[in-house]
Design a protein around this motif. Structure first.
Motif, PDB file in Angstrom:
ATOM      1  N   THR B 114       0.987  -1.265  -0.028  1.00  0.00           N
ATOM      2  CA  THR B 114       0.077  -0.052  -0.175  1.00  0.00           C
ATOM      3  C   THR B 114       0.868   1.277   0.108  1.00  0.00           C
ATOM      4  OG1 THR B 114      -1.743  -1.254   1.147  1.00  0.00           O
ATOM      5  CG2 THR B 114      -1.853   1.149   1.145  1.00  0.00           C
ATOM      6  N   ASP B 137      -7.869  -4.214  -1.759  1.00  0.00           N
ATOM      7  CA  ASP B 137      -7.560  -4.765  -0.563  1.00  0.00           C
ATOM      8  C   ASP B 137      -9.056  -4.531   0.186  1.00  0.00           C
ATOM      9  OD1 ASP B 137      -7.376  -6.106   1.826  1.00  0.00           O
ATOM     10  OD2 ASP B 137      -5.319  -5.123   2.310  1.00  0.00           O
ATOM     11  N   GLN B 146      -6.522   3.409   4.573  1.00  0.00           N
ATOM     12  CA  GLN B 146      -5.102   3.635   4.489  1.00  0.00           C
ATOM     13  C   GLN B 146      -4.693   4.275   2.840  1.00  0.00           C
ATOM     14  OE1 GLN B 146      -2.906   0.101   5.060  1.00  0.00           O
ATOM     15  NE2 GLN B 146      -0.872   1.132   4.775  1.00  0.00           N
ATOM     16  N   ASP B 192      -3.724  -2.003  -5.704  1.00  0.00           N
ATOM     17  CA  ASP B 192      -3.303  -2.606  -4.359  1.00  0.00           C
ATOM     18  C   ASP B 192      -4.143  -3.729  -3.971  1.00  0.00           C
ATOM     19  OD1 ASP B 192      -2.129  -2.655  -1.957  1.00  0.00           O
ATOM     20  OD2 ASP B 192      -3.681  -1.194  -0.894  1.00  0.00           O
TER      21      ASP B 192
HETATM   22 MG    MG Z   1      -1.882  -3.193   2.182  1.00  0.00          MG
END
Ligand code: MG
Ligand code: GTP
Ligand code: GTP
Ligand code: K
Ligand code: MG
Lengths: 281, 299
Positions: B114, B137, B146, B192
């Motif tokens: 990430t 994710d 995030q 990601d």
């Molecule tokens: Mg990650």
């Protein structure tokens, strides 16, 4: 393995098993040397006996007599405090969540302190874990001072009369002096309100020889009292903890076996050694 | 903490008088020291064996026997061989002929995917591209948040139609992100994905499904420089489970020797393309094989 005699190949296989499990050259050499001496003295002949002796050596290196209980019960008036530390991405936040789960299931009240104010959404991640397992989370502003969040968390723990406060810290490489100083400060500030009962270093089982240096530096800065070995559900064996225990005498207390709430288990030296050796020897 | 290979070899060669062919015993002693140095640097054992066989061959040749300082000559050979393996043909990112270029990230839990997504986005944006980050994710707690924070810091768009934390289908998100990129005129899509173990068959299948949904030009295998002997197992599992076209080494700002670089490169043949060396967006570089070779050797 069914050969009758201990030939060079048998010894090579042992060495290979240890090296590929990240036990490291030095520990491997010393363990194999001891084993050679012992097999000579004992007149060991069969592979089965050899494996048993090797197991014994490895378990002994892990000092099975050591106290591996987690100190999560307060010895004073306020809550017990557990500090969780380690390099980036090893599983600290997840371990806080799983540990809270174990304690809550034991009927304890737990408060989480989000002293990682640096990593993107780190406090959210901890708070999610908190709501999963039934623990509230104290957090500060993003980019704020981690020591003051930790202090506030312990204070909130006193005020609410909880049994245990678990403090999650940001991942930091042991080579970063500024960040290690920051960790020292977190520890000192927390200790203003009472002792830290347990400081857990979270090591990732995939880590190679660097794990020993990590353990050395974190132990110096934060007085680590126990190691949590995470990600043992993968193919990595985590053999570096053998060197960590031999050199630093800090016991491995817990293992991480997955990303779920219940994937935390006590460390059992014999089971660990069994998994480490697998069916190689 | 460790002796450098140079110290080790100097010890081996102190007994050696003048010039002349190295005896088989000298060669064996040399090989032993190289082996220890590589193992201490976390190079995987099977890779160490292969490597030593190659070096041994060269060490018996004229270039060493004629050298004034055989120890230095052996180190030079080791270093050259390392650079050759680590470097191979270096190459740039591959771009799509039509439509957006897709880069998919894959790797173990906590490797730095990430964070890398943000770094790559910034790097590409600085080169005049218009990247979008895709939050596929949907598993790790708050992975979506995030990535949103990372995107904000990098000043790039984030496609995050699902909240994550177990809610939403990552394959659908990945698939839809291509439509989104076309509509919003993003020329690069960075996907990601959740961290996964090589032995987790379901999760590896999911990675393959994401791959099939976005047909990436690049699949980057993200690997932590601190990884030990498991590098080989994991690299092989990702290679066969999802396949990758390049490797990114992370956390090179620490003091791990990073032997995993050699392991992964050797067993998969895929080039190491980028190096991640810090937690901030700018801590990112193209990969330098010569620096990596010196690092593995502790020089
Ligand atoms: Mg990650
Ligand atoms: N397979 C497996 N994954 C784990 C385990 N423990 C943690 N993880 C995963 O590893 C990744 C990193 O875990 P975190 O708990 O965020 O690690 P951290 O040490 O808090 O990371 P930073 O705060 O960024 O330094 C996540 O994807 C977790 O789900 C484990 O025992 N097994
Ligand atoms: N020191 C350092 N830390 C890094 C680097 N790259 C990532 N990190 C840190 O490593 C930790 C994990 O990074 P992430 O980007 O969350 O890793 P991930 O692979 O996405 O993790 P999962 O999604 O849980 O599998 C975070 O604390 C990052 O800040 C790096 O190059 N150097
Ligand atoms: K394992
Ligand atoms: Mg964390």
């Amino acid at each position: 393995l069914s050969r009758e005699r201990l030939d060079d190949q048998a010894w090579e296989e042992i060495e290979e098993a240890l090296l590929t499990a990240d036990v490291g050259v030095r520990s491997t050499t010393e363990i194999v040397e001891r084993l050679r001496t012992r097999t000579q003295v004992l007149g060991t002949r069969s592979q089965g006996e050899l494996r048993a002796l090797l197991s014994e050596e490895l378990v002994a290196a892990l000092q099975p007599q050591m106290d591996r209980t987690l100190h999560t019960i307060s010895t004073g008036d306020g809550p017990a405090v557990v500090l969780v530390v380690g390099v980036n991405g090893t599983g600290k936040t997840t371990t806080c969540g799983k540990l809270a789960r174990v304690l809550v299931a034991d009927g304890r009240t737990v408060l989480l302190g989000a002293a990682d104010t640096f990593r993107a959404a780190a406090a959210d991640q901890l708070a999610t874990w908190g709501s999963r397992v039934g623990a509230s989370t104290v957090r500060g502003p993003e980019g704020g001072d981690p020591a003051s969040v930790a202090f506030e968390a312990v204070k909130a723990g006193w005020d609410a009369g909880v049994d245990t406060v678990l403090i999650d810290t940001a991942g930091r490489l042991h080579t970063k002096v500024g960040l290690m100083d920051e960790l020292g400060k977190v520890k000192r500030v927390v200790e203003k309100q009472g002792p830290i009962n347990e400081t857990l270093l979270v090591l990732d089982a995939t880590t190679g020889q660097n794990g020993l240096v990590q353990a050395r530096v974190f132990t110096e800065v934060a007085d680590v009292t126990g190691v949590v070995l995470t990600k043992l559900d993968g193919t990595a064996k985590g053999g570096i903890v053998i060197s960590v225990q031999r050199e630093l005498g800090v016991p491995v207390k817990l293992i991480g076996l997955g990303e779920g709430v219940d994937d935390l288990a006590p460390f059992d030296p014999e089971q660990f050694v069994d998994a480490l050796l697998g069916d190689v020897v | 903490m460790f002796d450098t290979l140079s110290d080790r070899l100097n010890k081996v060669f102190t007994g050696l008088r003048g010039k002349g062919r190295l005896s088989p015993a000298d060669i064996d002693a040399t090989a032993r020291e190289i082996r220890i140095a590589l193992l201490e640097a976390d190079v995987a054992l099977p890779v160490v064996r292969q490597f030593i066989a190659a070096v041994k061959e060269r060490a018996t040749g004229e270039e060493v026997s004629k050298a004034l300082n055989p120890a230095q000559q052996v180190i030079k050979i080791v270093n050259e061989e390392l650079i050759q393996i680590l470097g191979g043909e270096t190459r740039r990112l591959q771009f799509a002929k039509t439509g957006p270029t897709v880069i998919m990230l894959a790797g173990l839990q906590g490797a730095g995917k990430t964070t890398l997504a943000g770094k790559l986005a910034r790097f590409l944006k600085d080169q005049g591209h218009a990247p979008v980050l895709v939050a596929a994710d949907l598993q790790r707690p708050n992975a979506v948040n995030q990535l949103q924070v990372v995107g904000e810091r990098a000043g790039v768009a984030v496609y995050a139609p699902q909240p994550g934390n177990g809610v939403g289908d990552p394959v659908a998100v990945a698939k839809d992100s291509i439509e989104f990129a076309l509509r919003a005129q993003h020329d690069m899509v960075i996907v990601d994905t959740a961290g996964r173990l090589g032995i987790d068959a379901d999760m590896m299948r999911q990675a393959a499904d994401i791959r099939d949904a976005v047909q990436p030009q690049e699949i980057l295998f993200v690997v932590d420089a601190m990884v030990g002997q498991d590098a080989v197992n994991t690299a092989e599992a990702f290679q066969s489970g999802v396949g990758f076209t390049g490797v990114v080494l992370t956390k090179l700002d620490g003091d791990a020797r990073g032997g995993a670089a050699l392991s992964v490169r050797s067993v998969t043949g895929q080039p190491i393309m980028f190096a991640s060396n810090g937690e901030k967006l700018e801590d990112f570089d193209v990969f330098h094989p010569d620096r990596m070779a010196s690092r593995i050797l502790g020089m």
